[in-house]
Scaffold this active site. Sequence first.
Site, PDB file in Angstrom:
ATOM      1  N   ARG A  41       2.697  -6.689 -16.129  1.00 54.78           N
ATOM      2  CA  ARG A  41       2.625  -6.205 -14.756  1.00 54.78           C
ATOM      3  C   ARG A  41       3.837  -6.692 -13.978  1.00 54.78           C
ATOM      4  NH1 ARG A  41      -2.188  -7.652 -10.523  1.00 54.78           N
ATOM      5  NH2 ARG A  41      -1.076  -9.627 -10.494  1.00 54.78           N
ATOM      6  N   THR A  74       5.849  -4.468  -7.819  1.00 59.53           N
ATOM      7  CA  THR A  74       5.155  -3.169  -7.719  1.00 59.53           C
ATOM      8  C   THR A  74       3.709  -3.266  -8.209  1.00 59.53           C
ATOM      9  OG1 THR A  74       5.752  -2.492  -9.958  1.00 59.53           O
ATOM     10  CG2 THR A  74       7.330  -1.968  -8.200  1.00 59.53           C
ATOM     11  N   ASP A 100      -3.335 -17.228 -12.879  1.00 62.88           N
ATOM     12  CA  ASP A 100      -2.727 -16.375 -13.903  1.00 62.88           C
ATOM     13  C   ASP A 100      -3.270 -16.778 -15.272  1.00 62.88           C
ATOM     14  OD1 ASP A 100      -0.842 -15.426 -15.945  1.00 62.88           O
ATOM     15  OD2 ASP A 100       0.302 -14.717 -14.227  1.00 62.88           O
ATOM     16  N   ASP A 136      -0.669 -17.507 -18.084  1.00 61.94           N
ATOM     17  CA  ASP A 136       0.041 -18.767 -17.861  1.00 61.94           C
ATOM     18  C   ASP A 136      -0.852 -19.962 -18.182  1.00 61.94           C
ATOM     19  OD1 ASP A 136       2.407 -17.624 -17.107  1.00 61.94           O
ATOM     20  OD2 ASP A 136       2.127 -17.915 -14.952  1.00 61.94           O
TER      21      ASP A 136
HETATM   22  C1  PRP Z   1      -2.419  -9.866 -16.426  1.00 58.35           C
HETATM   23  C2  PRP Z   1      -3.774  -9.662 -17.061  1.00 58.35           C
HETATM   24  C3  PRP Z   1      -3.908  -8.167 -17.076  1.00 58.35           C
HETATM   25  C4  PRP Z   1      -3.204  -7.761 -15.803  1.00 58.35           C
HETATM   26  C5  PRP Z   1      -4.230  -7.457 -14.781  1.00 58.35           C
HETATM   27  O1  PRP Z   1      -1.415  -9.670 -17.356  1.00 58.35           O
HETATM   28  O2  PRP Z   1      -3.895 -10.229 -18.322  1.00 58.35           O
HETATM   29  O3  PRP Z   1      -3.301  -7.551 -18.193  1.00 58.35           O
HETATM   30  O4  PRP Z   1      -2.401  -8.893 -15.399  1.00 58.35           O
HETATM   31  O5  PRP Z   1      -3.640  -6.961 -13.625  1.00 58.35           O
HETATM   32  P1  PRP Z   1      -3.845  -5.457 -13.155  1.00 58.35           P
HETATM   33  O6  PRP Z   1      -5.303  -5.155 -13.274  1.00 58.35           O
HETATM   34  O7  PRP Z   1      -3.369  -5.491 -11.739  1.00 58.35           O
HETATM   35  O8  PRP Z   1      -3.013  -4.569 -14.024  1.00 58.35           O
HETATM   36  P2  PRP Z   1       0.135  -9.875 -17.030  1.00 58.35           P
HETATM   37  O9  PRP Z   1       0.775  -8.565 -16.717  1.00 58.35           O
HETATM   38  O10 PRP Z   1       0.307 -10.967 -16.027  1.00 58.35           O
HETATM   39  O11 PRP Z   1       0.728 -10.299 -18.427  1.00 58.35           O
HETATM   40  P3  PRP Z   1       0.400 -11.525 -19.407  1.00 58.35           P
HETATM   41  O12 PRP Z   1      -0.943 -11.236 -20.014  1.00 58.35           O
HETATM   42  O13 PRP Z   1       1.504 -11.440 -20.395  1.00 58.35           O
HETATM   43  O14 PRP Z   1       0.408 -12.796 -18.617  1.00 58.35           O
HETATM   44  N1  URA Z   2      -3.550 -11.336 -13.712  1.00 63.88           N
HETATM   45  C1  URA Z   2      -3.987 -12.615 -13.798  1.00 63.88           C
HETATM   46  O1  URA Z   2      -3.740 -13.301 -14.791  1.00 63.88           O
HETATM   47  N2  URA Z   2      -4.720 -13.085 -12.779  1.00 63.88           N
HETATM   48  C2  URA Z   2      -5.010 -12.382 -11.679  1.00 63.88           C
HETATM   49  O2  URA Z   2      -5.689 -12.892 -10.773  1.00 63.88           O
HETATM   50  C3  URA Z   2      -4.531 -11.055 -11.606  1.00 63.88           C
HETATM   51  C4  URA Z   2      -3.800 -10.556 -12.637  1.00 63.88           C
END
Ligand code: PRP
Ligand code: URA
Length: 217
Positions: free
Chosen positions: A102, A106, A197, A200
Amino acid sequence: MALTVVDHPLAQHLLTQLRDVQTPPPVFRTIAKRLTIAVMLEAVRGLPAVEVDVQTPLERTTGRLIFPDIVAVPILRAGLGMLEAVAELFPEVSVGYIGLERDDVTLLPTSYYEKLPPVEGRHVLLLDPMLATGGSAAGACAKIEERHPAEIRFICVVAAPQGVDKLRREHPHVSIFTAALDRDLNDRGYILPGLGDFGDRLFGTGSDSGLPRSRPR
Ligand code: PRP
Ligand code: URA
């Protein structure tokens, strides 16, 4: 579209530990796996099962085995924190991967990886702990739906109302299973109260304060 919130006391006990900013990554990983199992107890309800004969040490009886034709698809990265639980419950599961990231500004997901086994006619368990704006989940569902699965069950840990609404609008046949339906999103698209997150915290890449860190550009 069905939304199931798993409010079992054990699920809430585990979720509370995940929410706690003091929970360090090694413990976070263990608790995430346990909570996935708790959510899975509801998420597998109604999957096809077959009746089988079984011999106990005392006598013959009948039991039920869940039909094993299941495909698990974690959305990278954070979905990996749920995969081990599913693979332990269903050792014969087929696993596919969808990589989505994500954008911090945006909030739209960009696709960077996709490797799916055949899903036509099969039951797909789509794994991603956080359903925030719903962009990632909806994008992954679109990729899977074009391959004609029997159904998609989206399994997460925390959902925001915005994400549930988006999936409901764009993928009305997808059922959602979550341990919590939280209140809102903040202006950076993080779930409130949420748990920060997830990726993370799972992989130890966040700031020491436990707050989500902006990605370097
Ligand atoms: C996080 C999470 C979802 C997304 C949710 O992933 O694991 O995939 O955000 O957000 P949304 O519903 O607004 O799309 P992220 O893109 O941070 O990647 P990561 O899993 O690599 O940390
Ligand atoms: N992705 C995450 O990991 N946490 C949130 O709260 C939203 C998106």
